[in-house]
Design a protein around this motif. Structure first.
Motif, PDB file in Angstrom:
ATOM      1  N   SER A 102      14.921   6.445   8.443  1.00  0.00           N
ATOM      2  CA  SER A 102      14.265   5.653   9.493  1.00  0.00           C
ATOM      3  C   SER A 102      12.744   5.718   9.386  1.00  0.00           C
ATOM      4  O   SER A 102      12.044   4.878   9.934  1.00  0.00           O
ATOM      5  CB  SER A 102      14.716   6.121  10.878  1.00  0.00           C
ATOM      6  OG  SER A 102      14.095   7.332  11.240  1.00  0.00           O
ATOM      7  N   TYR A 104      11.054   5.253   6.715  1.00  0.00           N
ATOM      8  CA  TYR A 104      10.587   4.461   5.573  1.00  0.00           C
ATOM      9  C   TYR A 104      10.726   2.966   5.806  1.00  0.00           C
ATOM     10  O   TYR A 104      11.597   2.524   6.564  1.00  0.00           O
ATOM     11  CB  TYR A 104      11.353   4.858   4.315  1.00  0.00           C
ATOM     12  CG  TYR A 104      11.008   6.246   3.832  1.00  0.00           C
ATOM     13  CD1 TYR A 104       9.926   6.449   2.980  1.00  0.00           C
ATOM     14  CD2 TYR A 104      11.734   7.350   4.244  1.00  0.00           C
ATOM     15  CE1 TYR A 104       9.595   7.709   2.540  1.00  0.00           C
ATOM     16  CE2 TYR A 104      11.411   8.629   3.809  1.00  0.00           C
ATOM     17  CZ  TYR A 104      10.340   8.810   2.959  1.00  0.00           C
ATOM     18  OH  TYR A 104      10.011  10.057   2.522  1.00  0.00           O
ATOM     19  N   ALA A 105       9.891   2.216   5.109  1.00  0.00           N
ATOM     20  CA  ALA A 105       9.867   0.769   5.301  1.00  0.00           C
ATOM     21  C   ALA A 105      11.049   0.080   4.621  1.00  0.00           C
ATOM     22  O   ALA A 105      11.595  -0.878   5.137  1.00  0.00           O
ATOM     23  CB  ALA A 105       8.552   0.207   4.779  1.00  0.00           C
ATOM     24  N   ARG A 106      11.404   0.569   3.443  1.00  0.00           N
ATOM     25  CA  ARG A 106      12.534  -0.086   2.746  1.00  0.00           C
ATOM     26  C   ARG A 106      13.415   0.985   2.107  1.00  0.00           C
ATOM     27  O   ARG A 106      13.420   1.175   0.897  1.00  0.00           O
ATOM     28  CB  ARG A 106      12.035  -1.081   1.702  1.00  0.00           C
ATOM     29  CG  ARG A 106      10.806  -0.572   0.971  1.00  0.00           C
ATOM     30  CD  ARG A 106      10.361  -1.409  -0.185  1.00  0.00           C
ATOM     31  NE  ARG A 106       9.506  -0.567  -1.009  1.00  0.00           N
ATOM     32  CZ  ARG A 106       9.696  -0.326  -2.290  1.00  0.00           C
ATOM     33  NH1 ARG A 106      10.701  -0.874  -2.909  1.00  0.00           N
ATOM     34  NH2 ARG A 106       8.886   0.447  -2.963  1.00  0.00           N
TER      35      ARG A 106
ATOM     36  N   GLY B  17       5.595  -2.471   3.873  1.00  0.00           N
ATOM     37  CA  GLY B  17       6.473  -3.088   4.858  1.00  0.00           C
ATOM     38  C   GLY B  17       6.494  -2.291   6.142  1.00  0.00           C
ATOM     39  O   GLY B  17       6.091  -1.148   6.199  1.00  0.00           O
ATOM     40  N   SER B  18       7.000  -2.901   7.182  1.00  0.00           N
ATOM     41  CA  SER B  18       6.828  -2.292   8.490  1.00  0.00           C
ATOM     42  C   SER B  18       7.962  -1.324   8.807  1.00  0.00           C
ATOM     43  O   SER B  18       9.083  -1.465   8.347  1.00  0.00           O
ATOM     44  CB  SER B  18       6.769  -3.371   9.556  1.00  0.00           C
ATOM     45  OG  SER B  18       8.021  -4.012   9.620  1.00  0.00           O
ATOM     46  N   VAL B  19       7.617  -0.323   9.586  1.00  0.00           N
ATOM     47  CA  VAL B  19       8.581   0.625  10.101  1.00  0.00           C
ATOM     48  C   VAL B  19       8.542   0.475  11.617  1.00  0.00           C
ATOM     49  O   VAL B  19       7.475   0.459  12.209  1.00  0.00           O
ATOM     50  CB  VAL B  19       8.201   2.071   9.710  1.00  0.00           C
ATOM     51  CG1 VAL B  19       9.085   3.066  10.426  1.00  0.00           C
ATOM     52  CG2 VAL B  19       8.303   2.248   8.210  1.00  0.00           C
ATOM     53  N   ARG B  23      12.350   2.290  16.662  1.00  0.00           N
ATOM     54  CA  ARG B  23      13.592   2.700  16.022  1.00  0.00           C
ATOM     55  C   ARG B  23      13.528   4.169  15.597  1.00  0.00           C
ATOM     56  O   ARG B  23      14.468   4.932  15.812  1.00  0.00           O
ATOM     57  CB  ARG B  23      13.883   1.811  14.813  1.00  0.00           C
ATOM     58  CG  ARG B  23      15.362   1.757  14.455  1.00  0.00           C
ATOM     59  CD  ARG B  23      15.610   0.935  13.207  1.00  0.00           C
ATOM     60  NE  ARG B  23      15.844   1.789  12.050  1.00  0.00           N
ATOM     61  CZ  ARG B  23      16.964   2.470  11.845  1.00  0.00           C
ATOM     62  NH1 ARG B  23      17.944   2.412  12.707  1.00  0.00           N
ATOM     63  NH2 ARG B  23      17.105   3.224  10.775  1.00  0.00           N
TER      64      ARG B  23
END
Lengths: 300, 265
Positions: A102, A104-106, B17-19, B23
């Motif tokens: 969770s 990390y972006a990808r 990229g976004s986190v 969440r």
């Protein structure tokens, strides 16, 4: 030139009166495993703490992907396996992977991570119920789950059996082949020899030797010429280029820096010479030579 | 000279990229709740002790003397305050000390976890446990103890328990950052039990020696109990000092913990 994945530049770090790092330069290149070796207390842990943003240098520059390691966006590109990190024992393996992913972006999917590391059958088990080797594999899974471009592996195979170690090595090799960078610290020199393309040896807060595994093996390392010969030990000892000779029952063991001239001289002086053998030291012997000497007491 | 490998592996646009912070927070909080719930050494003192004590002191012993509705409400309010102590004190105090001792805090700091999420998740976890405990206490009181309250009083008690856990989170955090892992449970118990006693939760302050009774206001539990008692008695005079004391103590504990956490770096 490619920009490195991570870099220490002229880094000095002191803890009180003790200088842990004294002007260290280290580049961690993409697509390569860099092994950071050194005796205990040499400064390896400090170097890693700086790169992970857990500490800041007193002077010099520390960068992850050109950014300070304290920046979250820089750290989203790294995966971490630390030597001492006891994960919550009541959480299940799958939950631990989900939690770490969770951040990390990808991230990789849970299924992909489990297959990669071979922990599919462990996902529903509580972490505390696993064996030491299984826990180590889960820690490795957490290091790779974020799909990192730079992987920090601190003594990754301690407690693993040979099969699990080979499996982990293969995953590391595959990641590196895809272009990931890896910083490996290990006490097993065979591990560095098996995995690393580059080696840096840290001693008393300085990088004392750095290069490819072959270069390190070659630096200051003697070769051994072994043969059966009627030549006298005392006679061979006088030859140029010979550092040391020992012999017993006509079996000579000659230590040299460059083997070829001595081999020529041997063959010329003793036509009946047999069982000629030239061996080169491995990384372990090179490491011993690099780190011994006036500062050896630090290694104890 | 860019190699093809480097070209593949430097997708900075993708890496950036976004986190979703929300969440991360939700997952972290859920895991922290599960972690506590599954560990009997946490779940028992946090959830069962307040219920057990209330059933013993509040329902069994209290009922034998046929107390009036007023006394029953007073006891419930006191135990709702009591139930908010352990989730903060132990929920945060012990896990922080453990995480610190065993290198987990170090790992979390190295991982790209958004700053603050670690503590906020622990705080909210304590609030969740305080909510569960206060709910269970109130159900027990309404069903078994036949305690009757206005809806707004039930709700206010609940909210008080959920917010009232915060000063004890501060205490737990302070102990967890100052004391080493193995010693933390002992120190926390040395606070928990005497504080509950000296704040007038288990016995009325009137039975304590005079000087100890006078010292009761140094304990956050005393102020929380006073607030809870005023909710059920409907006597809402002079509540502000108690609120301010709680806020001040919480701020002090968090400040001390913050200093200690900084020093750990």
């Amino acid at each position: 030139m490619n920009s490195p994945a991570a870099e220490l530049a002229e880094v000095v770090k002191r803890y009180g009166a003790k200088t842990a790092l004294n002007g260290v330069r280290l580049r961690i290149e993409r697509g390569k495993v860099t092994a950071l070796l050194g005796p205990n207390g040499a400064g390896k842990t400090t170097a890693i703490s700086l790169l992970l943003g857990l500490a800041t240098p007193d002077s010099g520059r520390v960068e992850l992907f050109g950014r300070p390691p304290q920046e979250l966006t820089a750290r989203r590109r790294i995966g971490v396996m630390l030597q001492t990190a006891a994960l919550p024992e009541t959480l299940r393996v799958g939950e631990l992977v989900e939690l770490t992913s969770s951040y990390y972006a990808r991230p990789r999917g849970l299924g992909e991570v489990a297959r990669m590391v071979g922990i599919e059958e462990l996902l529903l088990r509580p972490y505390g119920a696993l064996s030491g080797g299984q826990q180590r594999r889960v820690q490795f899974a957490l290091a790779v789950c974020g799909n990192p471009e730079l992987l920090f592996l601190d003594e990754p195979t301690t407690g693993l059996d040979i099969e699990a170690r080979e499996a982990l090595w293969n995953v590391v090799r595959a990641l590196v082949a895809e272009g990931s960078a890896v910083l490996l610290t290990t006490h097993y020199l065979e591990e560095a020899e098996a995995l690393a393309q580059r080696v840096a040896v840290l001693m008393n807060g300085r990088i004392v030797s750095e290069g490819t595994v072959d270069e390190i093996r070659a630096v200051g390392v003697r070769r051994h010429i072994r043969c059966v010969s009627s030549l006298a030990v005392a006679q061979v000892r006088e030859w140029a280029g010979v550092d040391a000779v020992s012999g017993r029952d006509k079996r000579l063991d000659i230590e040299v820096r460059t083997a070829e001239p001595v081999v020529r001289q041997l063959l010329a002086a003793d036509p009946s010479l047999s069982e000629l053998e030239v061996t080169r030291a491995g990384l372990a012997e090179a490491f011993m030579q690099i780190t011994k000497g006036p500062m050896q007491e630090e290694a104890a | 000279m860019m190699s093809s490998v480097a070209a593949i592996t430097t997708p900075s646009s993708v890496a950036a990229g976004s986190v979703s912070i929300l969440r991360v927070f939700l997952v972290e909080t859920r895991m922290e709740c599960l972690r506590l719930l599954r560990a009997p050494s946490f779940a028992v003192p946090i959830i069962l002790f307040p219920l057990m004590f209330y059933a013993l002191f509040g329902l069994l012993l209290g009922n034998s003397g046929h107390p009036g509705q007023e006394a029953s409400r007073y006891v419930l309010a006191t135990f709702v305050a009591f139930g908010a102590i352990a989730p903060g004190l132990f929920g945060i105090g012990i896990t922080i000390a453990l995480d610190r001792d065993r290198g987990l805090l170090q790992l979390k700091r190295a991982l790209p976890m958004p700053p603050g999420i670690y503590l906020v998740a622990k705080l909210v976890t304590s609030m969740v446990f305080a909510a569960v405990v206060s709910m269970a206490l109130m159900l027990l009181a309404a069903i078994v103890g036949k305690v009757v309250l206005e809806l707004v009083q039930w709700v206010t008690l609940f909210v008080l328990a959920v917010l009232g856990v915060i000063p004890f989170c501060g205490m737990g955090l302070m102990v967890g950052t100052l004391v080493k892992g193995q010693a933390a449970p002992a120190v926390l118990n040395l606070i928990y039990v005497p504080m509950s006693f000296l704040a007038g939760i288990w016995v009325p302050l009137s039975v304590l020696p005079h000087f100890l009774a006078q010292l009761a206001p140094v304990w956050p539990a005393y102020h929380l109990a006073k607030l809870a008692q005023s909710v059920v008695s409907g006597n809402s005079t002079d509540l502000l000092p108690h609120v301010l004391d709680l806020v001040g103590m919480a701020a002090l504990f968090f400040a001390i913990a913050r200093r200690a956490l900084r020093k750990l770096r």
